[in-house]
Design a protein around this motif. Structure first.
Motif, PDB file in Angstrom:
ATOM      1  N   ARG A 191       0.814  -1.217   0.000  1.00  0.00           N
ATOM      2  CA  ARG A 191       0.000   0.000   0.000  1.00  0.00           C
ATOM      3  C   ARG A 191       0.848   1.268   0.000  1.00  0.00           C
ATOM      4  NH1 ARG A 191      -2.384  -3.291   3.620  1.00  0.00           N
ATOM      5  NH2 ARG A 191      -2.089  -2.043   5.481  1.00  0.00           N
ATOM      6  N   GLN A 207      -6.292  -0.415  -1.602  1.00  0.00           N
ATOM      7  CA  GLN A 207      -7.041  -1.009  -0.500  1.00  0.00           C
ATOM      8  C   GLN A 207      -6.327  -2.268  -0.013  1.00  0.00           C
ATOM      9  OE1 GLN A 207     -11.061  -1.228  -2.357  1.00  0.00           O
ATOM     10  NE2 GLN A 207     -11.599   0.141  -0.673  1.00  0.00           N
ATOM     11  N   VAL A 208      -6.521  -2.543   1.251  1.00  0.00           N
ATOM     12  CA  VAL A 208      -5.784  -3.643   1.888  1.00  0.00           C
ATOM     13  C   VAL A 208      -6.088  -4.994   1.233  1.00  0.00           C
ATOM     14  CG1 VAL A 208      -7.546  -4.026   3.664  1.00  0.00           C
ATOM     15  CG2 VAL A 208      -5.170  -4.627   4.138  1.00  0.00           C
ATOM     16  N   GLN A 209      -7.338  -5.143   0.732  1.00  0.00           N
ATOM     17  CA  GLN A 209      -7.665  -6.433   0.116  1.00  0.00           C
ATOM     18  C   GLN A 209      -6.910  -6.654  -1.202  1.00  0.00           C
ATOM     19  OE1 GLN A 209      -9.756  -3.975   0.959  1.00  0.00           O
ATOM     20  NE2 GLN A 209     -11.621  -3.954  -0.292  1.00  0.00           N
ATOM     21  N   PRO A 263      -2.177  -6.331   0.244  1.00  0.00           N
ATOM     22  CA  PRO A 263      -2.236  -6.750   1.650  1.00  0.00           C
ATOM     23  C   PRO A 263      -1.104  -6.217   2.511  1.00  0.00           C
ATOM     24  CG  PRO A 263      -2.516  -8.628   0.159  1.00  0.00           C
ATOM     25  CD  PRO A 263      -2.058  -7.483  -0.664  1.00  0.00           C
ATOM     26  N   PHE A 264       0.001  -5.800   1.912  1.00  0.00           N
ATOM     27  CA  PHE A 264       1.172  -5.401   2.702  1.00  0.00           C
ATOM     28  C   PHE A 264       1.251  -3.880   2.763  1.00  0.00           C
ATOM     29  CE2 PHE A 264       1.960  -9.332   0.379  1.00  0.00           C
ATOM     30  CZ  PHE A 264       2.160 -10.221   1.439  1.00  0.00           C
ATOM     31  N   GLU A 265       1.418  -3.393   4.005  1.00  0.00           N
ATOM     32  CA  GLU A 265       1.486  -1.941   4.127  1.00  0.00           C
ATOM     33  C   GLU A 265       2.809  -1.433   3.559  1.00  0.00           C
ATOM     34  OE1 GLU A 265       0.942  -0.399   8.034  1.00  0.00           O
ATOM     35  OE2 GLU A 265       1.379   1.644   7.420  1.00  0.00           O
ATOM     36  N   ASP A 322       7.119  -5.681   4.915  1.00  0.00           N
ATOM     37  CA  ASP A 322       6.153  -6.706   5.351  1.00  0.00           C
ATOM     38  C   ASP A 322       6.133  -7.863   4.346  1.00  0.00           C
ATOM     39  OD1 ASP A 322       5.493  -5.022   7.486  1.00  0.00           O
ATOM     40  OD2 ASP A 322       3.947  -3.996   6.291  1.00  0.00           O
ATOM     41  N   LYS A 362     -10.235 -11.947  -3.276  1.00  0.00           N
ATOM     42  CA  LYS A 362      -9.345 -10.803  -3.101  1.00  0.00           C
ATOM     43  C   LYS A 362      -7.939 -11.315  -2.788  1.00  0.00           C
ATOM     44  CE  LYS A 362     -12.463  -7.548  -3.440  1.00  0.00           C
ATOM     45  NZ  LYS A 362     -12.415  -6.565  -4.525  1.00  0.00           N
ATOM     46  N   ILE A 420      -5.672 -10.565  -0.552  1.00  0.00           N
ATOM     47  CA  ILE A 420      -5.350 -10.871   0.843  1.00  0.00           C
ATOM     48  C   ILE A 420      -5.981 -12.200   1.273  1.00  0.00           C
ATOM     49  CG2 ILE A 420      -7.287  -9.627   1.937  1.00  0.00           C
ATOM     50  CD1 ILE A 420      -5.178  -8.680   4.039  1.00  0.00           C
ATOM     51  N   GLU A 421      -7.198 -12.396   0.753  1.00  0.00           N
ATOM     52  CA  GLU A 421      -7.926 -13.611   1.106  1.00  0.00           C
ATOM     53  C   GLU A 421      -7.229 -14.831   0.477  1.00  0.00           C
ATOM     54  OE1 GLU A 421     -11.946 -13.000   0.163  1.00  0.00           O
ATOM     55  OE2 GLU A 421     -12.606 -14.864   1.118  1.00  0.00           O
ATOM     56  N   LEU A 426      -4.159 -15.067  -0.262  1.00  0.00           N
ATOM     57  CA  LEU A 426      -2.885 -15.278   0.437  1.00  0.00           C
ATOM     58  C   LEU A 426      -3.090 -16.070   1.728  1.00  0.00           C
ATOM     59  CD1 LEU A 426       0.159 -14.577   0.640  1.00  0.00           C
ATOM     60  CD2 LEU A 426      -0.498 -12.520   1.906  1.00  0.00           C
ATOM     61  N   PHE A 427      -4.077 -15.626   2.523  1.00  0.00           N
ATOM     62  CA  PHE A 427      -4.318 -16.298   3.800  1.00  0.00           C
ATOM     63  C   PHE A 427      -4.754 -17.752   3.582  1.00  0.00           C
ATOM     64  CE2 PHE A 427      -4.055 -13.740   7.703  1.00  0.00           C
ATOM     65  CZ  PHE A 427      -3.539 -12.566   7.169  1.00  0.00           C
TER      66      PHE A 427
END
Lengths: 705, 153
Positions: B32, B43-45, B48-50, B54, B140, B142-143, B145-146
């Motif tokens: 981001r 957006q974070v989704q 995912p990494f600020e 990270d 998304k 981030i999703e 990735l998790f």
């Protein structure tokens, strides 16, 4: 029919001494009086009308000066004898019996010598003679005789007209209402309603008298009169109640219809959406709000996951690199046990160096050897920090090992976050489906303003309540009045019985009511019939005398009089033309004369038509048609024509004219007249010259044409 | 007795944090800190990494986990070790991985330069896995990735 034979005018304004005869040949019905403007034509017409109708023919009689303006009190005296005498014949169309009459009206105007030109008038009643072989018979009550049997006053303006002024029927700067009023008056004058209207007024008077008779003759006692009055008042009020109730019943019915229609509309909207549309709309708004919140929850969840990545990489490491973790832990344990990781100096060495004194109080700046020792210790301490890090690491590894199974371990967190995402997404999907369904349903009622519908329904219900309340009040009043009326009736009956006039009076009253109703109905019917007849005849005449250029936009297809007494002009393609602006001056005059001729024709009376300036300044063709129509449709027409009106239609005039006169005014000398007039400068005089000849009296500069 | 919170041996390392040069642009697009084409924050989704670090940490862990070590990759550096100042947990992870990589040689803590070099080697090996995980599924980033990480055994 009635026709004029001659007239004598004395001292009537500028007509000091005029005497002339009129043509009475029905095949040549015109008498043409050639007269330029400002010669006294209008005064001539006024004099004729005054002779027949008296002051009713004059405008503002009190201010109307009849005596000549140049009357010389010194030479001629302060009293002015004024008179107009008309000799006329009344011919019965069926029997052809002829009766000659002479009407003479005279008055004296006495001039004041106060220098203010004031005067008084005396003696204006007419005298009417029937001329017989035996001599002149005086007819009693001459005014009534003239206006009821010979020349009705109501027809004055139809038969004695000023061509220019008649334009006011259609071309007045006055308001439309006033124009309509003029037409209405003219049409009503044809109906000869005076008798009916007098009868109507009479019946009303009689009716009032009967009531008074009932009331006052029933009792001389004031108390009894009061009872009768109260009875009458109550009876009227009571008789109005059914009508009031009927009105309210109609109002109620209207409101109920409206209410029913509005409720149907609302009900249809309900059916379409399967419930209250407003509640559905609220539900939709709530769902949209919920949807927005769920989207925010989703974002929050994503953010939490992002934060986990940012702040908890050690957890991921602990989760994924268990082997490293265990091996390292074992190694560190071993090194500690073997003393490879020493138990080293604390932080205190660095602190003492920063302070500059040993813990024993020795100043390091004063003892370089001690300071050097401290520096060596500090280096050792640096090694020790690395050693302490390893000790710290071992400690952390134990914690991390334990926390990998805790809820904040990566796998647990991931599962939990994943479940939350699924849950939120499911809710979002459900919400979106519901929003979509509701939107589709509400779309069907988007054109229905539910709020407005409800408001109107509420208003209608309020109106309904108000009417019901009013009905209740009227019915309560009816009961009260009924009771009071019954009581009063008993008293009235006793009173009426006492004088024994009850039946007679009531019967008379009923009869009077019936007669009155018949008269009113008759007047109304006559009004409509007459109007329609005048309208049709006017159109017929107009079609005959109108000349129009078909290339002109204002081609007139027909003319008519509307039921509200407006003269209507219809153009091509049913276009309605405005008489005052859309039609030519010639058409206006043709239309107004058509209206006048139509009223004359519908009146059914054959009276002399006396028309001042009938042709105006119109084109030859129109003048010809108008003149021919006049000649062919009247038994006697006395026309005052200017030279310009005569120009171009001399042949028509010659064909139909029986008698010619020329009226000249002395005031036109010397500017227009060649010869000095034989009378004073403010007087008019007459000669027998026709439309093309002239004499020493009337010869004008530039000719008389 | 413990190390001070300001202890950061990596600050003295001349070796900087780096991504493989070939993956650098795509890698930072998931951060981001890196604004989009319009200059707007992501957006974070989607990212995912600020910060880059990270992503760098996760690539390090996955690289170590998978045993993917690429010390010879061409790198593109983006920041020095001072980024870890005050973050002893991450310092611990980096040093632990380096110690483990060097056969549990605890003396390696005295050689931050080598530690960083080893770390960058694992990052070079693990970054592609992270990028793959981000795009692995239809959801998304981030999703994805998790889910991908959670499904790892």
């Amino acid at each position: 029919m009635l026709y004029f034979k001659s007239v004598k005018i004395k001292n009537f304004r500028q007509l000091r001494d005029i005497e002339l005869s009129f043509g009475v040949n029905h095949s040549r019905p015109l008498t043409v009086i050639r007269a330029e403007n400002r010669t006294g034509k209008t005064t001539f017409l006024t004099a004729l009308a005054w002779a027949l109708f008296g002051n009713d023919a004059l405008k503002a009689r009190k201010a109307y000066r009849m005596h000549p303006i140049d009357w010389d009190i010194q030479k001629e005296g302060s009293t002015v004898p004024i008179s107009v005498e008309i000799h006329f014949t009344n011919e019965d169309e069926e029997t052809l019996n002829k009766e000659d009459y002479i009407v003479r009206r005279e008055c004296i105007e006495t001039l004041e010598t106060d220098g203010r030109d004031s005067f008084t008038v005396s003696g204006q009643d007419p005298v009417l003679y029937r001329v017989t072989e035996r001599g002149h018979e005086t007819i009693p009550n001459p005014t009534a005789y003239i206006t009821r049997r010979l020349f009705p006053l109501s027809l004055k303006d139809i038969f004695i007209t000023d061509g220019d002024k008649t334009l006011s029927f259609i071309d007045s700067e006055d308001t439309a209402n006033n124009r309509k009023e003029r037409v209405k008056r003219a049409v009503r004058s044809l109906m000869q309603l005076e008798a009916l209207e007098r009868a109507s007024a009479h019946v009303k008077d009689v009716r009032r008298d009967i009531n008074r008779t009932i009331e006052y003759n029933s009792s001389s006692e004031s108390n009894e009169i009061q009872i009768l009055k109260e009875y009458n008042d109550n009876e009227i009020e009571y008789s109005l109640i059914p009508q009031q109730l009927e009105v309210q019943e109609e109002n109620l019915s209207t409101i109920k219809d409206l209410l029913s229609s509005l409720e149907d509309e609302l009900s249809q909207a309900y059916t379409k959406v399967g419930g209250d549309p407003q509640e559905k709309a609220l539900e939709l708004a709530r769902l949209k709000q919920e949807h927005a919140e769920l989207l925010r929850d989703l974002d929050k969840q994503y953010l939490e996951m992002g934060n986990y990545l940012k702040n908890n990489s050690h957890m991921i490491y602990a989760q994924f690199c268990q082997d490293d973790f265990r091996a390292l832990d074992t190694e560190l344990t071993s090194q500690i046990e073997k003393g490879v990781i020493p138990d080293v100096m604390p932080q205190i060495v660095k602190e003492r160096m920063q302070v500059g004194t040993c813990i024993c109080g020795l100043k390091l700046s004063e003892h370089p050897d001690v300071l050097e020792h401290f520096k060596k210790l500090a280096d050792t301490t640096a090694d020790s920090e690395q050693t302490m890090f390893l000790l710290q690491l071992k400690h952390d590894l134990i914690n991390w090992t334990q926390s990998t199974d805790a809820s904040y371990g990566f796998r647990q967190f991931s599962h939990s976050a994943g479940s939350d995402l699924i849950r939120i997404r499911k809710k979002i999907r459900i919400t979106e489906d519901r929003i979509s369904d509701l939107s589709a349903i509400l779309e069907q009622t988007k054109d229905v303003d539910i709020d407005s519908l409800r408001m109107r329904i509420n208003q209608a219900r309020a109106d309904e309540r108000e009417i019901l309340e009013l009905q209740g009040q009227i019915k309560a009043n009816e009961r009260l009045l009924g009771a009071r009326l019954a009581d009063l009736k008993k008293q009235k009956d006793q009173i009426v019985k006492k004088v024994g006039k009850k039946d007679t009076a009531e019967n008379r009253l009923t009869a009077a009511d019936d007669i009155l109703r018949i008269i009113v109905t008759t007047i109304e019917a006559l009004g409509v019939d007459t109007l329609n007849e005048v309208s049709a005849v006017m159109n017929d005449i107009f079609q005959k005398i109108n000349v129009q250029d078909e290339a002109d936009q204002s081609v007139i297809v027909s003319v008519a009089i509307s039921q509200d007494h407006e003269i209507v002009v219809n153009g091509i393609n049913s276009k309605r033309l405005v008489p005052s602006t859309d039609i030519s001056g010639a058409q206006k005059r043709a239309l107004t004369l058509a209206f006048i001729f139509a009223t004359v024709q519908v009146s059914g009376r054959e009276l002399p038509n006396i028309i001042d300036t009938p042709l105006g300044t119109q084109s030859g063709e129109l003048k010809r048609l108008m003149l021919e129509y006049t000649a062919l449709n009247t038994k006697q027409a006395i026309l005052f024509l200017t030279s310009s009106e005569i120009a171009g239609v001399e042949d028509v005039i010659r064909k139909y004219t029986d008698r010619y006169w020329t009226l000249t005014h002395a005031d036109h000398y010397p500017r227009e007249l060649i010869n000095r007039p034989p009378v004073s400068t403010k007087s008019a005089y007459i000669c027998a010259c026709d439309i093309q000849s002239s004499c020493v009296l009337c010869a004008r500069k530039g000719g008389n044409k | 007795m413990s190390v001070t919170s300001n202890w950061n041996p990596l600050v003295s390392s001349s070796t900087r944090l780096a991504f493989p040069a070939t993956l650098f642009d795509i890698a930072v697009s998931f951060c981001r800190k890196n604004k989009d084409e319009m200059g707007q924050s992501k957006q974070v989704q989607d990212a995912p990494f600020e910060r880059y670090v990270d992503l760098w940490m996760l690539a390090l862990i996955l690289g170590r986990r998978q045993g993917k070590y690429d010390p010879n990759a061409q790198l593109k550096e983006f920041i020095g070790g001072d980024i870890f100042q005050g973050d002893l947990a991450r310092i611990s992870i980096i040093l632990s991985i380096a110690i483990a990589h060097e056969g549990l040689d605890t003396q390696l803590v005295s050689n931050p330069k080598l530690c960083m070099k080893i770390a960058n080697g694992y990052v070079a090996g693990g970054l592609q896995d992270v990028l793959d995980a981000l795009n692995s599924r239809g959801g998304k980033n981030i999703e994805n990735l998790f889910r991908e990480l959670a499904s790892e055994d």
